[in-house]
Structures are given as C-alpha cells and as structure tokens.
Design an enzyme around this catalytic site. Sequence first.
Site, short mmCIF file in Angstrom:
data_model
loop_
_atom_site.label_atom_id
_atom_site.label_comp_id
_atom_site.label_asym_id
_atom_site.label_seq_id
_atom_site.Cartn_x
_atom_site.Cartn_y
_atom_site.Cartn_z
N ASP A 85 56.63 81.17 39.41
CA ASP A 85 56.33 81.32 37.98
C ASP A 85 55.76 82.71 37.72
OD1 ASP A 85 55.86 80.58 35.27
OD2 ASP A 85 53.74 80.31 35.77
N LYS A 98 52.16 82.19 51.39
CA LYS A 98 50.78 82.60 51.70
C LYS A 98 50.39 81.85 52.98
CE LYS A 98 46.94 84.75 50.58
NZ LYS A 98 46.83 86.22 50.53
N ASP A 148 50.98 88.06 47.80
CA ASP A 148 50.22 89.18 47.22
C ASP A 148 50.92 90.51 47.52
OD1 ASP A 148 49.59 88.71 49.87
OD2 ASP A 148 47.45 89.08 49.67
N ASP A 195 57.90 86.37 36.15
CA ASP A 195 57.49 87.09 34.93
C ASP A 195 57.35 88.58 35.24
OD1 ASP A 195 57.40 84.85 33.27
OD2 ASP A 195 55.49 85.46 32.38
N TYR A 198 52.39 72.10 40.45
CA TYR A 198 52.75 71.66 39.10
C TYR A 198 52.82 70.13 39.00
CZ TYR A 198 54.03 76.10 36.88
OH TYR A 198 54.00 77.34 36.30
C1 IPM Z 1 58.38 79.09 32.80
C2 IPM Z 1 57.21 78.74 31.92
C3 IPM Z 1 56.78 77.30 32.22
C4 IPM Z 1 56.39 77.23 33.68
C5 IPM Z 1 55.66 76.77 31.32
C6 IPM Z 1 56.00 76.92 29.85
C7 IPM Z 1 55.31 75.35 31.65
O1 IPM Z 1 56.15 79.62 32.09
O2 IPM Z 1 59.46 78.49 32.62
O3 IPM Z 1 58.24 79.94 33.67
O4 IPM Z 1 55.25 77.54 34.03
O5 IPM Z 1 57.22 76.84 34.48
MN MN Z 2 56.59 81.19 33.53
#
Ligand code: IPM
Ligand code: MN
Length: 353
Positions: free
Chosen positions: A246, A190, A222, A250, A142
């Site tokens: 990240d 990884k 993975d 999710d 990032y």
């Molecule tokens: C999160 C979001 C952010 C990230 C984006 C919006 C930059 O997806 O907080 O997980 O990738 O960190």
């Molecule tokens: Mn995210």
Amino acid sequence: MEMNIALLPGDGIGPEVIAQAVKVVKAVGNKFGHTIHFEEAPVGATAIDLTGDPYPDATHEVCLRADAVLFGAIGDPKYDNDPKSKVRPEQGLLRMRQKLGLFANVRPTFTFPSLIHKSPLKLERVEGVDFVFFRELTGGVYFGEPRGRNEQGTKAFDTNVYSKEEITRLARMGFEAAQKRKKLLTCVDKANVLATSRLWRETVQELAPEYPDVKVEYEFVDAVAMRLIQWPKAYDVLITENLFGDILTDEASVISGSMGLMPSASLGTENKLFEPIHGSYPQAAGKDIANPLATVLSAAMMFDYAFGLKAEAQTITDVVNKSLAEGVVTEDIAEGGKAYKTSEVGDWLAENV
Ligand code: IPM
Ligand code: MN
C-alpha cells in the site's frame, strides 16, 4: 468474443472517468468485432447512500456474473473526518477484495515521454523507468485477527498474519511476470524483524529453483523506500505484503510524473478488477475536468489480463499516447495549452481508436 463487464463507478470523479473508459471500450469492441455487455452497480459512499452498505450483495452478484470489473474510485470526505462513523466506504472496498478473492494487486510504474518533466526526480534517474508491484491484497494486517481494543479502550492492536499458501500464490504471479519481463524479482520484506516477513523470504527462496531464469533479490522495505527514489531503474517486478505494498505503490505512483495516468489490476483466481490508481478526487466531482486516462489505461489492462487480447490493449495505449502527443488532455496536464473536458477527451479517444 462476448464479454460481460461490470461497471462500478463509485464515488467522486469515478462515474465521469468510467464513462470515458466505456466509450473507449465500446469503440475497441466495434473495431475488433467483440460483443460487450455492461452491467452497472453501486459501491462506496454512493452505495451507502442508496442501501446503507458500501458493498451490497446485489453489487457482489453483478461482479460474480461478470468476466471483468471496471472500477472507478471510492471515498467521500464526509466519512474521512468522522473516525467514529460506523460504515465507511473503504470497508466496502476491503470486503469486495476479500469476497472476490482479489489477492494480487498489480500496479505498474512506467513513463510517458511527454510527461516525464513532471517527475519529482531528476530526468536521468527516471527516464526509462519500468517496474511493476505485485502487492498481496487480501491478507496481512488488513485482515488479521484479533484486532481491536482492550476493555478500557486504552490499547489497540492489529495482527499481521500470512500463510504459506497466500505467499506462494502471490509470489508465483510475480515470478511469472518477471519471466515475461526483465527477469528480475525483488522480494520486499522486513525479515530482520518480522516473523511474517521471514516466512515470505523462506517461501520465495523455496520457489526460486522452479524459475531458474529469474534472478531473485531480497530487500528490506525501508531500503526499498529509499532506493525507489534513488535508483528506480534498478527494479523490474517487486512482490510484497499488503501494508508494505500500500505504502510503496503510492510512492511509486508519483515518480514517473504520470500519477493521473497509472492504471492497476486486482486479480484473483476467478475474478479480475481494473481501476485507476488515483482516488475519488471529490473536489473535482461533477465538473467534467478529471483526467480519465488512468481509467482508460485500466481498460487496456483489462483487455490484456482478463481476456488475453493484446492487440486491443495496445490500441488503447496507442490512442492514449496520441492524445498526449497532440495535447488532447485535461487541465491537470495541459500546461498552458488548451484544457479539454473529461468528456471531450473520452470522445476524442473513442473516435481515434
Ligand atoms: C489503496 C487504498 C486502500 C488500501 C484504502 C482506501 C483502503 O489506499 O487501494 O491502496 O489501503 O488498500
Ligand atoms: Mn493505498
């Protein structure tokens, strides 16, 4: 206790859900005798509209002055469909994390009994799931340099970089959390392919003897993506780099069926920020229908992580559970019962604190 809280409502449903969290925080303050000051500042697309900058210096000053930051959401579709746009709300988020030194993103996954049937997984796999990710948040691909394109614009590159120090401070938080939980730490990497991942593994291996009560496992990212679905109960604390975190968080956020309810914390040495895991949900903005519970639970995390006030945090968790049990909820989880407005849920929670 006297507390200064910065409010960064941001975009979309951010302002509405933050407003409910404020009601609840005020009620908790009254109940336990705390003096709480709030200071609000713009961030994201809202801040771009006002100042041209998604994280203005004035907002940064407000965050620095505060003991904790309560953050709503950022993101606006008008930027998503324009990859050439020079300023983007997300840049504000990344700059904020970096400038506040928020290197650890703490994202728990746990279940609410009344919502568990909404899980995409079979009941027996998800019942009792309780794990937490510590995602490194200010390093890796990032932020690594160099990044960009060659002169012709026909090649693009990002750089994944980690120092031992960055890995160590994140890993220590993970070890300490594991000591207070089920004493299992999973290092997600990884290492079969990436040099950065080998440094992660090596660093965690060196730290492990300092935490003899914690069992450490090393798993490839993975495989974790797969096992989180198959055996989510096998995990306790997971530590990982920025990009892997990240993606996996999710995935993790939906498995309990309570996506709209999951809170998070982003912690640094000096600063601490609390925000719901869900996004800015622009379709619902201004309609008073968004679910405020994730933001309210983020405020519970704030009492715990920023102020060490566990009874206050528990009071919030309890009242959220009560609202779920009594069906005082927004349309996304009302399931044929009465759908309350965002503001009504907030009022009810504050009254019942
Ligand atoms: C999160 C979001 C952010 C990230 C984006 C919006 C930059 O997806 O907080 O997980 O990738 O960190
Ligand atoms: Mn995210």
